[in-house]
Design an enzyme around this catalytic site. Sequence first.
Site, PDB file in Angstrom:
ATOM      1  N   GLU A   1       0.822  -1.217   0.000  1.00  0.00           N
ATOM      2  CA  GLU A   1       0.000   0.000   0.000  1.00  0.00           C
ATOM      3  C   GLU A   1       0.854   1.265   0.000  1.00  0.00           C
ATOM      4  OE1 GLU A   1      -2.688   0.487   3.332  1.00  0.00           O
ATOM      5  OE2 GLU A   1      -3.621   2.243   2.441  1.00  0.00           O
TER       6      GLU A   1
ATOM      7  N   LYS B   1      -2.401  -2.000  -3.230  1.00  0.00           N
ATOM      8  CA  LYS B   1      -3.464  -1.160  -2.655  1.00  0.00           C
ATOM      9  C   LYS B   1      -3.073   0.301  -2.847  1.00  0.00           C
ATOM     10  CE  LYS B   1      -6.007  -0.209   1.589  1.00  0.00           C
ATOM     11  NZ  LYS B   1      -6.712  -0.805   2.708  1.00  0.00           N
TER      12      LYS B   1
HETATM   13  P1  13P Z   1      -9.272   4.325   3.949  1.00  0.00           P
HETATM   14  O1  13P Z   1     -10.097   3.597   2.919  1.00  0.00           O
HETATM   15  O2  13P Z   1     -10.062   4.967   5.027  1.00  0.00           O
HETATM   16  O3  13P Z   1      -8.257   5.222   3.312  1.00  0.00           O
HETATM   17  O4  13P Z   1      -8.452   3.207   4.711  1.00  0.00           O
HETATM   18  C1  13P Z   1      -7.810   2.231   3.975  1.00  0.00           C
HETATM   19  C2  13P Z   1      -6.576   1.826   4.663  1.00  0.00           C
HETATM   20  O5  13P Z   1      -6.367   0.657   4.870  1.00  0.00           O
HETATM   21  C3  13P Z   1      -5.590   2.857   5.026  1.00  0.00           C
HETATM   22  O6  13P Z   1      -4.396   2.240   5.370  1.00  0.00           O
END
Ligand code: 13P
Length: 343
Positions: free
Chosen positions: A177, A219
């Site tokens: 991510e 992600k």
């Molecule tokens: P949000 O969808 O609220 O951005 O959270 C996703 C997430 O896992 C952030 O690390």
Amino acid sequence: MNAADLTAVARQLVAGDKGLLAMDESIATCNRRFAALGIPQTEPARRAWRELLITSPRLSACISGAILCDETFQQSTAAGAPFTQVLAAAGILSGVKVDAGAVYLAGHPGETVTEGLDGLRARLAAYVRQGARFAKWRAVIAVGDRLPTLGCIDANAHALARYAALCQEAGLVPIVEPEVLMTGGHSLSACRDATECVLRGVFDQLQRQRVLLEGMLLKPNMVLPGLGCPAQETVDAVADATVDTLMRVVPAAVPGIVFLSGGQSGELATARLNAMNLRRETRGARLPWALSFSFGRALQHPALELWRGEAANVIPSQQALLHRAACNRAARRGAYGPAMDAA
Ligand code: 13P
């Protein structure tokens, strides 16, 4: 877990038009969201909220996996059933956030690097013994005057790749991510340039660290103007910019892209995901990877506003969660429309 097993789990997480429920907010972030709604910022309140989420009836019709933070991963229902077992019984895979958070990056004002590699091998082994099937690590990238810097991108990409390699060694599918933040007044094109640069750096490092692309999920953020940018773009403009950017830099071997919501409203995040998936039909642009969701706020927020810490509100709150999950499942097929929300 071997390559075939990692690939099977990664594919399972994006199969059947389902997506992920991100409910891994740190204790501090969860407390901040509770405080804004007058909910007590206590361990019992956080436990009750997470129990509400994972015991929502029929959640598994739309949700393939849930990402938990360490506190939640160790918790049980009021009746004493470990959360990981409740999820497994519902057919939902358990994932765990394993980074230790972002700290200021030395020599780079306004930028951060995510920590947590020290001791990670042993922590991953313990999570696997407790039933985790996948993991998550979030890097945070700010856009601004001459930001992001290459120093920040390199440091975060390297850490993400080291984490991903350790996960696969342990038998966990890594969710990688790199989040380019919506904070600021930057334009959509500034976000596009930053996102492209970050993803190039991340995939370069993933390949150097011999991460199996077939056994991971990406992600990312959607490509959006900053929240303070006067020129907010249409749903289609965001969808096109996002898909075009991903097509340039995400290898086709990656089975799925599961977006974060990053501060978008539930409806907008769904509409944008829907437009990306529709584009495949209308433009004949076949996409090599599944385009799915791993939303936190965009799935949870309407439900949290209804709950407000009151036992009497559990059922309407669970219904709100299921509604957003169903809207996002429809968006994976390009079948979401605002009428779903009006109803
Ligand atoms: P949000 O969808 O609220 O951005 O959270 C996703 C997430 O896992 C952030 O690390």
